[in-house]
Every structure is written in C-alpha cells, then in structure tokens.
Design an enzyme around this catalytic site. Sequence first.
Site, PDB file in Angstrom:
ATOM      1  N   HIS A  78      53.292  44.107  36.666  1.00 19.01           N
ATOM      2  CA  HIS A  78      54.103  43.421  37.689  1.00 19.01           C
ATOM      3  C   HIS A  78      55.591  43.458  37.329  1.00 19.01           C
ATOM      4  CE1 HIS A  78      50.285  40.849  38.688  1.00 19.01           C
ATOM      5  NE2 HIS A  78      50.147  42.129  38.992  1.00 19.01           N
ATOM      6  N   HIS A 237      49.341  44.398  47.245  1.00 17.70           N
ATOM      7  CA  HIS A 237      49.369  44.137  45.804  1.00 17.70           C
ATOM      8  C   HIS A 237      48.912  45.359  45.020  1.00 17.70           C
ATOM      9  CE1 HIS A 237      49.698  41.905  42.127  1.00 17.70           C
ATOM     10  NE2 HIS A 237      48.576  42.506  41.755  1.00 17.70           N
ATOM     11  N   ASP A 241      50.956  47.099  42.066  1.00 14.69           N
ATOM     12  CA  ASP A 241      50.376  47.488  40.772  1.00 14.69           C
ATOM     13  C   ASP A 241      50.616  48.968  40.478  1.00 14.69           C
ATOM     14  OD1 ASP A 241      49.315  45.091  39.872  1.00 14.69           O
ATOM     15  OD2 ASP A 241      47.282  45.506  40.556  1.00 14.69           O
ATOM     16  N   HIS A 264      44.022  50.494  37.374  1.00 15.44           N
ATOM     17  CA  HIS A 264      44.913  50.802  36.251  1.00 15.44           C
ATOM     18  C   HIS A 264      44.430  51.996  35.428  1.00 15.44           C
ATOM     19  CE1 HIS A 264      47.011  47.167  37.227  1.00 15.44           C
ATOM     20  NE2 HIS A 264      45.952  46.427  37.020  1.00 15.44           N
TER      21      HIS A 264
END
Length: 303
Positions: A78, A237, A241, A264
């Site tokens: 973030h 969001h 990310d 991720h």
Amino acid sequence: MIKQRTLKNIIRATGVGLHSGEKVYLTLKPAPVDTGIVFCRADLDPVVQIPARAENVGETTMSTTLVNGDVKVDTVEHLLSAMAGLGIDNAYVELSASEVPIMDGSAGPFVFLIQSAGLEEQDAAKKFIRILREVTVEDGDKRATFVPFDGFKVSFEIDFDHPVFRDRTQSASVDFSSTSFVKEVSRARTFGFMSDIEYLRKHNLALGGSVENAIVVDSDGVLNEDGLRYEDEFVKHKILDAIGDLYLLGNSLIGEFKGFKSGHALNNQLLRKLIEQKDAWEVVTFEDASTAPISYMRPVAAV
C-alpha cells in the site's frame, strides 16, 4: 526533463500492523538520486536496509514481504502504491517493527503523508521501464500479463462467487493518463471475509484487522457501517495492490498490466520473468517532458 523525485521533508506516523497487531512507528525520509525506495528496520542494531526490489520479495501470503537474510518487512504494497502514484523515486522508509502500519487499509493515508512532507524534484532524469512485448505468467486459472501501452494502464478482474461481489463490478481498467490515482484508486481498502478471520488469527495473520482498516464481508453483506467508498472498491483495491507490487521493478512503468484473479505471488512472478527477458523491456528517460506518455502532479510545497 522529467526529473526524479524525493520528499521535501521528513514525516512520521504511527499505526498498527495488519497481521502482527503490533504498534509501529513509521518515518519517511528524503533520499539521494538513484537510491530507490529503501525500507529500514530501525528497531535493529545495526539497522538493516531492504531495497524495494522484486528480487527481495520473500513471502507473498496475504501481503508482499521483503526480506534480507532473516530480517523482513511485511505489507509493503500500500505504501509502495502511494509512492508510485505520486512518482516518488527515492525515499527511506524507517520502521520500528517488521510490518508497515495498515492505517485505514488503503493507500490514502500514505498519499496524505507524502503530500504533507512535500515533493522535491532532483537533478537527474527519471528512469522508466517501457514494456516492448507481451509477457505472461499463469497459475491455474489465474493470470498476470504485461503488454506494450503508451502510458500506464492497469486492468484487473476478480471472480468471487459470493453475493456481495456478484452484485458489484468485478472488473476495472484504469488509464492513468486520464484518471487520478489519488481520487480514483488510493482510497480503496483491503477486504476480508468473516469466515476466514478465525483461520487467519489461528495462523497469526490479521491480528490487527478490524472494520477500522478493512472492508469486512459476511454472508449477508458488508459489515462496515459506512459501506463502500467506491461502487467497485473491491477490484479497485486489487488495482492499488498491483501498482504497489509493480513498483518493485524499481521504476515507473510505461505499459499495461492485466490481472485476472492475480495476487501478490503471481504479480511477483511476472516481475521476475520480465526482468529475465531483457528483450521485453527497455529503460527510457525524457529530456522533454511534453513528449512523455506519463505526467505527474506538479510538486507542491509542504503544508
């Protein structure tokens, strides 16, 4: 010339780690040209530095973790997203613990901190990585791809079989030449399911999580009293990310990222594959800012 940027002043904040639940002191400091973003574990003696680079990513469960030997910094995405969105090339990030504070679960508080510190242009050209050809990684039905694009664009699709998600937009494409990161993406919060929280806590994850720093979803709907900040906050969001994860290339991107159910781990695999394939990208600078396909907000004086 598009120049590199750092912070004008030092700025501090306090928060809790999303996964550790620990109180964390955060200090953002200016850094010299070509430093990049460097995380510093100031609670250790001697202080351990970890450059924000793709090759330093260790764990990718629930967040992106940077490692240097047995020293780690969790949940960097973030803050890195805010750095990328504001075009910060060089900064030191000092932490009093092993995790970046979660703040409100978005990049918004970090944007505010950086803007409060002020931005300073430096006497060196900003280096961009330009995507020259398609690069893709897949894991089952998940996919992450870079394609050439004259600007910076992030397209993302999520696919949750849940009534809260089915009723809302699950795909979005943001072209940052015409869309403000600060207004349209930075305030999108992380989200989680009530049904997962017991499992996460058992595994020492999400110990600091609450409706104060995440969108919490149960079988009936969103538990947060104030609801969503954007109709498509969930997928926004994921875009936030991805922008943070992509900044681990160490430079701003000229190209498009496309993600389908990517997280991720896959984002990092894509970066590593791109770095290996040296014919898929080039480093460029712009002597004349008007010829660049990307522009940034003008540096403003610290308030």
